[in-house]
Design a protein around this motif. Structure first.
Motif, PDB file in Angstrom:
ATOM      1  N   PHE A  39       0.853  -1.179   0.000  1.00  0.00           N
ATOM      2  CA  PHE A  39       0.000   0.000   0.000  1.00  0.00           C
ATOM      3  C   PHE A  39       0.891   1.232   0.000  1.00  0.00           C
ATOM      4  CE2 PHE A  39      -2.310   3.313   2.305  1.00  0.00           C
ATOM      5  CZ  PHE A  39      -3.484   3.350   1.579  1.00  0.00           C
ATOM      6  N   TYR A  40       0.461   2.281  -0.707  1.00  0.00           N
ATOM      7  CA  TYR A  40       1.223   3.525  -0.768  1.00  0.00           C
ATOM      8  C   TYR A  40       0.262   4.700  -0.690  1.00  0.00           C
ATOM      9  CZ  TYR A  40       3.828   7.363  -2.962  1.00  0.00           C
ATOM     10  OH  TYR A  40       4.404   8.565  -3.238  1.00  0.00           O
ATOM     11  N   ASN A  41       0.506   5.602   0.263  1.00  0.00           N
ATOM     12  CA  ASN A  41      -0.312   6.805   0.389  1.00  0.00           C
ATOM     13  C   ASN A  41       0.605   8.025   0.330  1.00  0.00           C
ATOM     14  OD1 ASN A  41      -2.101   8.825   0.918  1.00  0.00           O
ATOM     15  ND2 ASN A  41      -2.896   7.956   2.810  1.00  0.00           N
ATOM     16  N   PRO A  42       0.607   8.732  -0.806  1.00  0.00           N
ATOM     17  CA  PRO A  42       1.485   9.893  -0.946  1.00  0.00           C
ATOM     18  C   PRO A  42       0.966  11.137  -0.233  1.00  0.00           C
ATOM     19  CG  PRO A  42       0.199   9.612  -2.933  1.00  0.00           C
ATOM     20  CD  PRO A  42      -0.120   8.443  -2.033  1.00  0.00           C
ATOM     21  N   ARG A  43      -0.255  11.096   0.280  1.00  0.00           N
ATOM     22  CA  ARG A  43      -0.866  12.290   0.863  1.00  0.00           C
ATOM     23  C   ARG A  43      -0.574  12.465   2.350  1.00  0.00           C
ATOM     24  NH1 ARG A  43      -4.570  15.006  -1.779  1.00  0.00           N
ATOM     25  NH2 ARG A  43      -5.824  15.343   0.075  1.00  0.00           N
ATOM     26  N   THR A  44       0.006  11.481   2.994  1.00  0.00           N
ATOM     27  CA  THR A  44       0.348  11.630   4.408  1.00  0.00           C
ATOM     28  C   THR A  44       1.719  12.284   4.528  1.00  0.00           C
ATOM     29  OG1 THR A  44       1.306   9.420   4.481  1.00  0.00           O
ATOM     30  CG2 THR A  44      -0.999   9.624   5.110  1.00  0.00           C
ATOM     31  N   GLU A  45       2.024  12.794   5.683  1.00  0.00           N
ATOM     32  CA  GLU A  45       3.326  13.427   5.908  1.00  0.00           C
ATOM     33  C   GLU A  45       4.030  12.712   7.039  1.00  0.00           C
ATOM     34  OE1 GLU A  45       6.358  15.511   5.017  1.00  0.00           O
ATOM     35  OE2 GLU A  45       4.541  15.882   3.881  1.00  0.00           O
ATOM     36  N   PRO A  46       5.064  11.938   6.858  1.00  0.00           N
ATOM     37  CA  PRO A  46       5.661  11.562   5.572  1.00  0.00           C
ATOM     38  C   PRO A  46       4.799  10.520   4.859  1.00  0.00           C
ATOM     39  CG  PRO A  46       6.761  10.380   7.320  1.00  0.00           C
ATOM     40  CD  PRO A  46       5.751  11.313   7.982  1.00  0.00           C
ATOM     41  N   GLU A  47       5.056  10.327   3.583  1.00  0.00           N
ATOM     42  CA  GLU A  47       4.244   9.389   2.801  1.00  0.00           C
ATOM     43  C   GLU A  47       4.345   7.970   3.374  1.00  0.00           C
ATOM     44  OE1 GLU A  47       7.547   8.846  -0.727  1.00  0.00           O
ATOM     45  OE2 GLU A  47       5.903  10.240  -0.991  1.00  0.00           O
ATOM     46  N   THR A  48       3.232   7.244   3.313  1.00  0.00           N
ATOM     47  CA  THR A  48       3.141   5.904   3.883  1.00  0.00           C
ATOM     48  C   THR A  48       3.429   4.858   2.813  1.00  0.00           C
ATOM     49  OG1 THR A  48       1.405   6.693   5.352  1.00  0.00           O
ATOM     50  CG2 THR A  48       1.623   4.312   5.112  1.00  0.00           C
ATOM     51  N   ILE A  49       4.380   3.974   3.110  1.00  0.00           N
ATOM     52  CA  ILE A  49       4.673   2.850   2.223  1.00  0.00           C
ATOM     53  C   ILE A  49       4.660   1.589   3.078  1.00  0.00           C
ATOM     54  CG2 ILE A  49       6.324   1.783   0.650  1.00  0.00           C
ATOM     55  CD1 ILE A  49       7.548   4.580   0.261  1.00  0.00           C
ATOM     56  N   GLN A  50       3.711   0.696   2.817  1.00  0.00           N
ATOM     57  CA  GLN A  50       3.645  -0.583   3.525  1.00  0.00           C
ATOM     58  C   GLN A  50       3.746  -1.689   2.489  1.00  0.00           C
ATOM     59  OE1 GLN A  50      -0.184  -0.311   5.407  1.00  0.00           O
ATOM     60  NE2 GLN A  50       0.714   0.324   7.347  1.00  0.00           N
ATOM     61  N   LEU A  51       4.728  -2.561   2.653  1.00  0.00           N
ATOM     62  CA  LEU A  51       4.917  -3.654   1.707  1.00  0.00           C
ATOM     63  C   LEU A  51       5.054  -4.970   2.455  1.00  0.00           C
ATOM     64  CD1 LEU A  51       7.548  -1.928  -0.571  1.00  0.00           C
ATOM     65  CD2 LEU A  51       5.185  -2.379  -1.170  1.00  0.00           C
ATOM     66  N   LYS A  52       4.513  -6.030   1.873  1.00  0.00           N
ATOM     67  CA  LYS A  52       4.710  -7.377   2.410  1.00  0.00           C
ATOM     68  C   LYS A  52       6.053  -7.858   1.867  1.00  0.00           C
ATOM     69  CE  LYS A  52      -0.226  -8.328   2.251  1.00  0.00           C
ATOM     70  NZ  LYS A  52      -1.266  -9.111   1.569  1.00  0.00           N
ATOM     71  N   GLU A  53       7.078  -7.717   2.681  1.00  0.00           N
ATOM     72  CA  GLU A  53       8.443  -7.948   2.227  1.00  0.00           C
ATOM     73  C   GLU A  53       8.652  -9.344   1.647  1.00  0.00           C
ATOM     74  OE1 GLU A  53      12.971  -7.593   3.996  1.00  0.00           O
ATOM     75  OE2 GLU A  53      11.293  -6.744   5.106  1.00  0.00           O
ATOM     76  N   ASP A  54       8.112 -10.360   2.306  1.00  0.00           N
ATOM     77  CA  ASP A  54       8.312 -11.727   1.818  1.00  0.00           C
ATOM     78  C   ASP A  54       7.657 -11.946   0.457  1.00  0.00           C
ATOM     79  OD1 ASP A  54       5.825 -11.422   3.106  1.00  0.00           O
ATOM     80  OD2 ASP A  54       5.671 -13.577   3.499  1.00  0.00           O
ATOM     81  N   ARG A  55       6.469 -11.387   0.257  1.00  0.00           N
ATOM     82  CA  ARG A  55       5.771 -11.566  -1.021  1.00  0.00           C
ATOM     83  C   ARG A  55       6.436 -10.760  -2.139  1.00  0.00           C
ATOM     84  NH1 ARG A  55       4.132 -15.901  -1.637  1.00  0.00           N
ATOM     85  NH2 ARG A  55       2.739 -15.242  -3.285  1.00  0.00           N
ATOM     86  N   VAL A  56       6.918  -9.567  -1.817  1.00  0.00           N
ATOM     87  CA  VAL A  56       7.619  -8.769  -2.824  1.00  0.00           C
ATOM     88  C   VAL A  56       8.876  -9.504  -3.275  1.00  0.00           C
ATOM     89  CG1 VAL A  56       8.902  -6.631  -3.217  1.00  0.00           C
ATOM     90  CG2 VAL A  56       6.711  -6.551  -2.037  1.00  0.00           C
ATOM     91  N   LYS A  57       9.641 -10.023  -2.320  1.00  0.00           N
ATOM     92  CA  LYS A  57      10.861 -10.754  -2.670  1.00  0.00           C
ATOM     93  C   LYS A  57      10.546 -12.002  -3.483  1.00  0.00           C
ATOM     94  CE  LYS A  57      13.804  -9.027   0.967  1.00  0.00           C
ATOM     95  NZ  LYS A  57      14.609  -9.328   2.134  1.00  0.00           N
ATOM     96  N   TYR A  58       9.451 -12.690  -3.137  1.00  0.00           N
ATOM     97  CA  TYR A  58       9.062 -13.874  -3.898  1.00  0.00           C
ATOM     98  C   TYR A  58       8.773 -13.506  -5.352  1.00  0.00           C
ATOM     99  CZ  TYR A  58       6.095 -17.349  -6.034  1.00  0.00           C
ATOM    100  OH  TYR A  58       5.556 -18.233  -6.931  1.00  0.00           O
ATOM    101  N   TRP A  59       7.935 -12.494  -5.554  1.00  0.00           N
ATOM    102  CA  TRP A  59       7.554 -12.131  -6.919  1.00  0.00           C
ATOM    103  C   TRP A  59       8.744 -11.634  -7.722  1.00  0.00           C
ATOM    104  CZ3 TRP A  59       3.588 -13.956  -9.271  1.00  0.00           C
ATOM    105  CH2 TRP A  59       2.447 -14.298  -8.561  1.00  0.00           C
ATOM    106  N   LEU A  60       9.641 -10.892  -7.092  1.00  0.00           N
ATOM    107  CA  LEU A  60      10.837 -10.451  -7.805  1.00  0.00           C
ATOM    108  C   LEU A  60      11.717 -11.644  -8.167  1.00  0.00           C
ATOM    109  CD1 LEU A  60      11.737  -7.241  -5.787  1.00  0.00           C
ATOM    110  CD2 LEU A  60      10.733  -7.355  -8.077  1.00  0.00           C
ATOM    111  N   SER A  61      11.751 -12.655  -7.296  1.00  0.00           N
ATOM    112  CA  SER A  61      12.587 -13.831  -7.556  1.00  0.00           C
ATOM    113  C   SER A  61      12.067 -14.679  -8.710  1.00  0.00           C
ATOM    114  CB  SER A  61      12.714 -14.690  -6.299  1.00  0.00           C
ATOM    115  OG  SER A  61      11.496 -15.354  -6.026  1.00  0.00           O
ATOM    116  N   VAL A  62      10.761 -14.632  -8.962  1.00  0.00           N
ATOM    117  CA  VAL A  62      10.211 -15.414 -10.074  1.00  0.00           C
ATOM    118  C   VAL A  62      10.156 -14.609 -11.368  1.00  0.00           C
ATOM    119  CG1 VAL A  62       8.924 -17.014  -8.620  1.00  0.00           C
ATOM    120  CG2 VAL A  62       7.796 -14.955  -9.453  1.00  0.00           C
ATOM    121  N   GLY A  63      10.707 -13.392 -11.350  1.00  0.00           N
ATOM    122  CA  GLY A  63      10.869 -12.653 -12.590  1.00  0.00           C
ATOM    123  C   GLY A  63       9.875 -11.550 -12.876  1.00  0.00           C
TER     124      GLY A  63
END
Length: 81
Positions: A39-63
């Motif tokens: 999830f990314y919210n650019p309107r908050t101060e500071p901007e909010t970035i929440q990522l599921k680290e394990d799932r992001v790494k998995y998807w990047l690993s499969v290309g």
């Protein structure tokens, strides 16, 4: 099937926030997706970035290729060099 990691716009008119999703590159921006990985919210101060680290790494690993905007977010979250 070419798959990309990209932003899906949510929120009210004039108040955007975004979900980081894995989707087929042929589907519309706000259309069908495979998985929500953050999830990314650019309107908050500071901007909010929440990522599921394990799932992001998995998807990047499969290309999965992130779009330019998602690549910037991944760098801000120290998940991509």
């Amino acid at each position: 099937m070419a798959v990309k990691m990209r932003l899906l716009r949510v929120g009210a008119k004039g108040q955007p926030s975004y979900r980081v999703v894995v989707a087929d590159e042929r589907s519309p921006r706000d259309g069908r997706f495979i998985e929500i990985v953050g999830f990314y919210n650019p309107r908050t101060e500071p901007e909010t970035i929440q990522l599921k680290e394990d799932r992001v790494k998995y998807w990047l690993s499969v290309g999965v290729k992130p779009t330019d905007s998602v690549r910037i977010l991944l760098r801000k979250a120290n998940m991509l060099s």
